[in-house]
Enzyme design. Structure first.
Site, PDB file in Angstrom:
ATOM      1  N   ASN A   1      -7.897   4.969  -1.960  1.00  0.00           N
ATOM      2  CA  ASN A   1      -7.333   3.699  -1.508  1.00  0.00           C
ATOM      3  C   ASN A   1      -6.671   2.978  -2.679  1.00  0.00           C
ATOM      4  O   ASN A   1      -6.704   3.454  -3.816  1.00  0.00           O
ATOM      5  CB  ASN A   1      -8.437   2.838  -0.876  1.00  0.00           C
TER       6      ASN A   1
ATOM      7  N   HIS B   1      -1.537   0.890   7.199  1.00  0.00           N
ATOM      8  CA  HIS B   1      -2.011   1.038   5.823  1.00  0.00           C
ATOM      9  C   HIS B   1      -1.803   2.472   5.359  1.00  0.00           C
ATOM     10  O   HIS B   1      -2.183   3.417   6.058  1.00  0.00           O
ATOM     11  CB  HIS B   1      -3.492   0.674   5.727  1.00  0.00           C
TER      12      HIS B   1
ATOM     13  N   CYS C   1       0.823  -1.215   0.000  1.00  0.00           N
ATOM     14  CA  CYS C   1       0.000   0.000   0.000  1.00  0.00           C
ATOM     15  C   CYS C   1       0.853   1.258   0.000  1.00  0.00           C
ATOM     16  O   CYS C   1       0.506   2.259  -0.637  1.00  0.00           O
ATOM     17  CB  CYS C   1      -0.926  -0.005   1.207  1.00  0.00           C
TER      18      CYS C   1
END
EC number: 4.1.2.65
Length: 356
Positions: A322, A302, A162
């Site tokens: 995201n 994250h 991520c």
């Protein structure tokens, strides 16, 4: 034989129609698909024709699932039913956000955490940031997508990378803001090459450290010349393929949402990190908040990209991009409550200054 097969198919279509007729309007399954031809005969052959089996078959079809054995079908079905119950019980609480079925609905929380989240990272280096407040009236709301500088949502796959997508998202936005041109940069280069800057490929890293890597490396290659594989590999950086260079990176003071809002409002999108806890993986829409996530430097697991902020139903929020594909959340985006350093969203924030 043909007559029996025809009878069986007609039975399945009829049973599906009955099941659909009983759906509530807010049923989280409705967004999957309602066509009879989406039924997976192999799944129904194992599970039978109960309502949840039809739900699961349509889910598998919608998200391209493939299960290698009857045992795997039964296992994933059991997890799916548990997640469906969790979604419904959560949505009955009348929170500021709702959950829904998505591509992760056949995974346990532990499986999801292992495959999609990096290891917790220590963001204490941002205790004293170097962001400078510039003159300007802070907009009441901001959405950098409206300015055309936010690149499309990508999908990190089953790799805890991520941080690389947060990094490239910030770099791509800065590049487009600077040049007026779009680009797509190589996450795989960061996975393969940035370990000397305390990053760990598919096991996690930090955008701030990735910006430093790109700065001292002399740039980052384009996605086209160094495509994403989603596994740790051998560094294959080539200087002639550089798409963007980094002059400097700017850190937001740890936990300072006022600084973060100023940067997002007046500068450009900012890489942020936060702690994902159970339930967020099934987010669908609304302003997310949690009373179980942490806010400390060692809690974040994250990294994402803050591209704006606003207010929804009286609740201020961050608008965040995201890296779980467009099937997740609100077309790949989510809203996080603003003003409480929710889940540590302002704990580990940074943005780059770029050159070409």
């Amino acid at each position: 034989m043909a007559a029996k097969l025809l009878f069986f198919l007609l039975f399945l279509v009829s049973a599906l129609s009955v099941a659909l007729a009983g759906f509530e309007e807010d049923n989280p399954i409705r967004s999957v698909t309602q066509r009879p031809d989406s039924i997976e005969p192999a799944i129904l052959g194992v599970l039978g024709s109960c309502r949840h089996a039809f739900h699961f078959a349509r889910f598998a079809r919608r998200y391209g699932k493939s299960y290698g054995s009857e045992e795997e079908i039964k296992k994933r079905f059991g997890i799916f039913v548990e997640n469906l119950a969790f979604i419904r019980s959560t949505n009955r609480k009348d929170l500021s956000y709702t959950l829904g079925i998505n591509q992760f609905a056949d995974l346990t929380w532990e499986e999801f955490r292992t495959n999609r989240l990096g290891a917790a990272q220590n963001c204490s280096a941002t205790a004293h940031g170097n962001h400078r407040f510039v003159d300007g009236v802070l907009p009441v709301t901001r959405d950098w997508r409206e300015q055309g500088i936010v690149s499309p949502v990508k999908d990190q796959g089953s790799c805890g990378s991520c941080w690389t997508f947060s990094t490239t998202g910030a770099l791509e936005a800065a590049y487009t803001q600077l040049t007026g041109k779009s680009t797509s940069l190589s996450e795989q280069q960061l996975v393969d090459c940035a370990s000397a800057f305390n990053n760990f490929g598919c096991n996690g890293g930090l955008p701030s450290q990735a910006f430093e890597y790109v700065k001292y490396n002399g740039g980052i290659d384009t996605e086209q010349t160094y495509p994403y594989l989603g596994v740790n590999g051998i560094c294959n950086f080539k200087q002639e393929n550089v798409g963007v260079k980094v002059i400097d990176s700017i850190n937001i003071t740890l936990g300072a949402e006022d600084e973060l809002k100023h940067a997002v409002g007046l500068v450009r999108p900012v890489s942020v990190a936060f702690e994902v806890v159970k339930g967020f993986n099934l987010y669908k829409k609304g302003v997310y908040s949690s009373d179980t996530c942490g806010r400390d430097p060692m809690d974040v697991n994250h990294a994402v990209l803050a591209v704006g902020y606003g207010v929804e139903d009286g609740i201020p929020y961050w608008l965040i991009k995201n890296s779980w594909g467009t099937n997740w959340g609100d077309n790949g985006y989510f809203k996080m409550e603003l003003g409480k350093n929710m889940c540590g969203v302002a704990t580990c924030a940074s943005y780059p200054i770029v050159a070409v």
